[in-house]
Design an enzyme around this catalytic site. Sequence first.
Site, PDB file in Angstrom:
ATOM      1  N   HIS B  83       0.829  -1.217   0.000  1.00 36.08           N
ATOM      2  CA  HIS B  83       0.000   0.000   0.000  1.00 36.08           C
ATOM      3  C   HIS B  83       0.859   1.261   0.000  1.00 36.08           C
ATOM      4  O   HIS B  83       0.323   2.350  -0.149  1.00 36.08           O
ATOM      5  CB  HIS B  83      -1.017   0.003   1.152  1.00 36.08           C
ATOM      6  CG  HIS B  83      -0.457   0.283   2.520  1.00 36.08           C
ATOM      7  ND1 HIS B  83      -0.192  -0.709   3.424  1.00 36.08           N
ATOM      8  CD2 HIS B  83      -0.157   1.448   3.147  1.00 36.08           C
ATOM      9  CE1 HIS B  83       0.274  -0.166   4.533  1.00 36.08           C
ATOM     10  NE2 HIS B  83       0.297   1.132   4.408  1.00 36.08           N
ATOM     11  N   ASP B 113       0.237  -7.616   1.425  1.00 34.53           N
ATOM     12  CA  ASP B 113       0.572  -6.193   1.518  1.00 34.53           C
ATOM     13  C   ASP B 113       2.086  -5.976   1.554  1.00 34.53           C
ATOM     14  O   ASP B 113       2.609  -5.181   2.347  1.00 34.53           O
ATOM     15  CB  ASP B 113      -0.076  -5.546   2.745  1.00 34.53           C
ATOM     16  CG  ASP B 113      -0.017  -4.018   2.688  1.00 34.53           C
ATOM     17  OD1 ASP B 113      -0.025  -3.389   3.759  1.00 34.53           O
ATOM     18  OD2 ASP B 113       0.080  -3.462   1.579  1.00 34.53           O
ATOM     19  N   GLY B 207       3.426   6.861   7.725  1.00 35.39           N
ATOM     20  CA  GLY B 207       4.812   7.078   7.306  1.00 35.39           C
ATOM     21  C   GLY B 207       5.698   5.930   7.749  1.00 35.39           C
ATOM     22  O   GLY B 207       6.735   5.663   7.152  1.00 35.39           O
ATOM     23  N   ASN B 208       5.275   5.244   8.799  1.00 38.03           N
ATOM     24  CA  ASN B 208       6.027   4.065   9.258  1.00 38.03           C
ATOM     25  C   ASN B 208       5.751   2.847   8.389  1.00 38.03           C
ATOM     26  O   ASN B 208       6.506   1.867   8.445  1.00 38.03           O
ATOM     27  CB  ASN B 208       5.640   3.701  10.696  1.00 38.03           C
ATOM     28  CG  ASN B 208       6.512   4.381  11.729  1.00 38.03           C
ATOM     29  OD1 ASN B 208       6.048   5.201  12.491  1.00 38.03           O
ATOM     30  ND2 ASN B 208       7.791   4.029  11.760  1.00 38.03           N
ATOM     31  N   SER B 209       4.665   2.896   7.621  1.00 38.00           N
ATOM     32  CA  SER B 209       4.295   1.731   6.799  1.00 38.00           C
ATOM     33  C   SER B 209       5.467   1.261   5.960  1.00 38.00           C
ATOM     34  O   SER B 209       6.133   2.058   5.300  1.00 38.00           O
ATOM     35  CB  SER B 209       3.147   2.097   5.868  1.00 38.00           C
ATOM     36  OG  SER B 209       1.971   2.281   6.588  1.00 38.00           O
ATOM     37  N   LEU B 258      -7.413 -24.150  -3.358  1.00 39.08           N
ATOM     38  CA  LEU B 258      -8.300 -25.285  -3.610  1.00 39.08           C
ATOM     39  C   LEU B 258      -9.746 -24.836  -3.840  1.00 39.08           C
ATOM     40  O   LEU B 258     -10.512 -25.539  -4.480  1.00 39.08           O
ATOM     41  CB  LEU B 258      -8.243 -26.280  -2.443  1.00 39.08           C
ATOM     42  CG  LEU B 258      -6.883 -26.950  -2.224  1.00 39.08           C
ATOM     43  CD1 LEU B 258      -6.936 -27.896  -1.026  1.00 39.08           C
ATOM     44  CD2 LEU B 258      -6.456 -27.724  -3.461  1.00 39.08           C
ATOM     45  N   GLY B 259     -10.119 -23.726  -3.267  1.00 35.20           N
ATOM     46  CA  GLY B 259     -11.460 -23.207  -3.517  1.00 35.20           C
ATOM     47  C   GLY B 259     -12.443 -23.421  -2.390  1.00 35.20           C
ATOM     48  O   GLY B 259     -13.638 -23.542  -2.639  1.00 35.20           O
TER      49      GLY B 259
END
Lengths: 273, 681
Positions: B83, B113, B207-209, B258-259
């Site tokens: 992100h 992510d 900002g730390n992301s 596998l669904g």
Amino acid sequence: MKIWLTALNAFCLIGFLGAQASTTTPQQQFIEKVAPSIVSVEVVVRVEISAEGESDTQEQKQFITGTVLTADGVILVPATSFSDEWFKQFLGDQEEFQVKITPQSFKVSFAGDTKQYDAELLATDSQLGIGFIKIKELGERTITHVRFTDTLPRIGEELWTVRRKGKAFDNAPYLERVPVAGAITKPRKALILESVATVLYEPGTLLYTPEGEAIGVLIMIFDKDAREEGFGGFFRFFGGRTPSVMESYLLPYAEFKPTLEKALERKQGGTTQ
Amino acid sequence: MWRNLLIALLIVGMFVPVSAQSRGRLEDALRRDMGQARDKVFPALVNILVVSRYFDGGRAQYSIAGGSGVIVSADGVVLTNYHVAEDAVRLFCTLSSGERYEARVLFNDPLTDLSVLQIRLPENAPPRKFPFAALGDSDALNTGDYVLSMGNPLLLSSSVTLGIVSNPRRVFVNPISSEIEEAEFERGDRSGMLTRWIQHDALILPGNSGGPLVNLKGEVVGINQLGGAGLGFAIPSRIAKRVLEQVLTQKKVERGWLGFKALPVDKLKRTTGVLVGSVLPESSAEQAGLKPGDIVLSIDRKPVQARFVEEIPLVYQMVADLPIGKTVPVEIEREGKHETLQIRVDLLEPFYGEEDEFRSLGFTAREITPAMARARRLPRNAVQITGIRPGYPMDSAEPKINAGDAILQIGDKPTRNLKELAEAIEAYRTQELIPITVQRKEEILISAVRNKPPSDPSPSVEIPRAWLGVRTQVITRQVAESLTQPDLKGFRITEVLPYTEASKSGLQVGDIIVALNGELLEASRVQDARDLERKIEQLTIGENATLTILRGGERVEVAVKMEPSPASAESTQVVRQREFEFAVRDITPIDRMRNRWKEDQQGVIVTEVTNGGWAQLGGLRAGDVILALNEQSIQQTSDFQRVMEEVLAKQPPVLVVFVMRERETTFAFIEPDWKEIKNTN
């Protein structure tokens, strides 16, 4: 016997024809005369809000009502949705952020016609909250425009206007009647209308005599002192009877004429300057 | 007795200083370990600046955002959050040493992510080894362990905060349904199915992301992802390592699927297996006969267990690691009987398809993936409209087309993906009316779009009014009486605006205007304040008006030329710079007056800077006065146009813009991506 029957038939026929003639009321005649000059205008504006070097831009589309003023397609519209200057008056001096509104396009539709006609901005009068646009190419289409009268409306007089329903109702026209309730001379000469009109009508709406002549135009007047009172003024704008931040008034044609003439001068001098 | 008391006191006295000494030693040790951990990782910490392209309102827009990252290899591979780096058209990594490099995305993995970047050295730069941090073992973390968050909170570079691990295996759960709640980010990409976060309380802020979570050994044990209200959540390094491995060896991350949806078995009073909550239609699980309610006991001969919801991500991780395309035995229990199904491992596809802008018609659209189609009941082999631009052809479709509609075909051309959509639009480029078939929920509609480009924006054209460049106050009765002139009426000048005809005519603050063109001014009340303005408006611009003023007790006649009001004077020609997306106009006398500039102030005023455009990214702002471009002086718009033509021809890497901003000068540096500009045009 035959004579009596013939006379009776003739009498019935005359009565019937008389009845037919009297179904067209003055109100209907008024609508038929004025409605063709009331058009719908789709306006797209770009709104840019900036603060501290950052900005956010949105494009918005709005539908406003216009009135055709000339046979070559000059249309009177409310400028409140696209005039940057008007908006600055409304907001007042804001240091924390700036708002810039730029009109991107105008498209005019006539009732009963699916075609949209491109128009360009001719002039704005941000003090009055009105603008003038002009259709670029009418092609074969002929259009009906309003006629003005210099007559000054009197207090108590009932003025008429035509409004239109939305597209889903095929833009059906209908009549509204607005009594003149009073007059002001400061900060400018204008007329006070009964309150329902000032709430519902946009600036640029024309009001007419019952004979269908345009007698004045609705404008916005700012009460700067009320705004300076801050939040109280803001609330009053929405609820109270005390002076508001801005209200609608009727500018008689005689007062409106100089603005109209200046706008039409622009048309003759070229579309943009 | 006294002797015993004395001995007791002595004993107590011995312990007190010993406790204090231990605490002091512990604090010293912690400080030392923190310092060592910091020193190991700081050099590898990067501040990431991203120029992103996103779609909103039916068009592509650009924005700048920032985050953190950590270099994990000597050749400059960087780990950060998806992100942070998603939709990046340009990426810059700034090391804690201050060196700044461009970077590119190697792979984006929305499901975890995570993004893997590669720092790019400038052309002809000698090769170099970057400082890097080692990835530690997140599985070894326990509640209470000290951890450090490093990154760039609020774009403050190279910050460290200290905290402890609150829960090393956190999942987000709906407390009633016991289902995992996936986190949705701005674009709607979902994360959480595979992740058990490290929850900690080392403060992290926007900002730390993407920044590292570090243990006291100086190893990266997590990548910070979410935070707030004193809580922080980091993606464990175990997951990051797996993603990194796959990207570096295979240049992509692929996961098996596998669904079926897994639920914990605790409420069935079981301790083994995992409950099948649902089976996706047309999935390999459905084809193999798996049903909701089945208990899966083993997959590919490995036992499966999810008694509690916290164990569900482990089940999905196991499935994700299965070889794609292989058919695996899945042992189930159904109505008390055991059975083995043979289920093919499919590729887990991303939820959202690619998105793009179609400028000529004014809309954006996204490919519909099978997952989207299933979840949102959208048609397969179509594209979904994600935004429509007001005033553009798609906006005028009749009947109306809405964002959310799926385009099935244009004319007779199918639009199964963005490529076919672009081809179909091109095929109908010269046609006035374009037929478009769309699906809206279960309805299939045909609409017609008038293929007409939007008209140019209308410039501001305020009606000019005659104007006098002064501010005034009414001489009210009260003021007149205080001046011992009770009969005095008129307007006292409170300010004379510079560079106006009023100032040139010699009007001064304190002058009292009592007549205009021989007509006495009867103003004596506050509400008369605008009377002078009204009378002046009726005069003709350019003509002289005679003001009768009182100055020092004397009557003086002053002739002033009427000039246009400031609003109308601003209706000057605007010049748009399309490639960098900003507009300028010439400076007017009113500008000089309003801003108190010198009378000979030259330059061009920036009237608008499009959000996310190259000019804005370079730091240019509306209201700036451009004084020079690449050292060439700009006095008016004609200079501006001439220099910009040269710039567009030469395409330099940077356009240096010297501006005046709020009475100070500064520089803006526009660094366009010329390739991106060419493609957009």
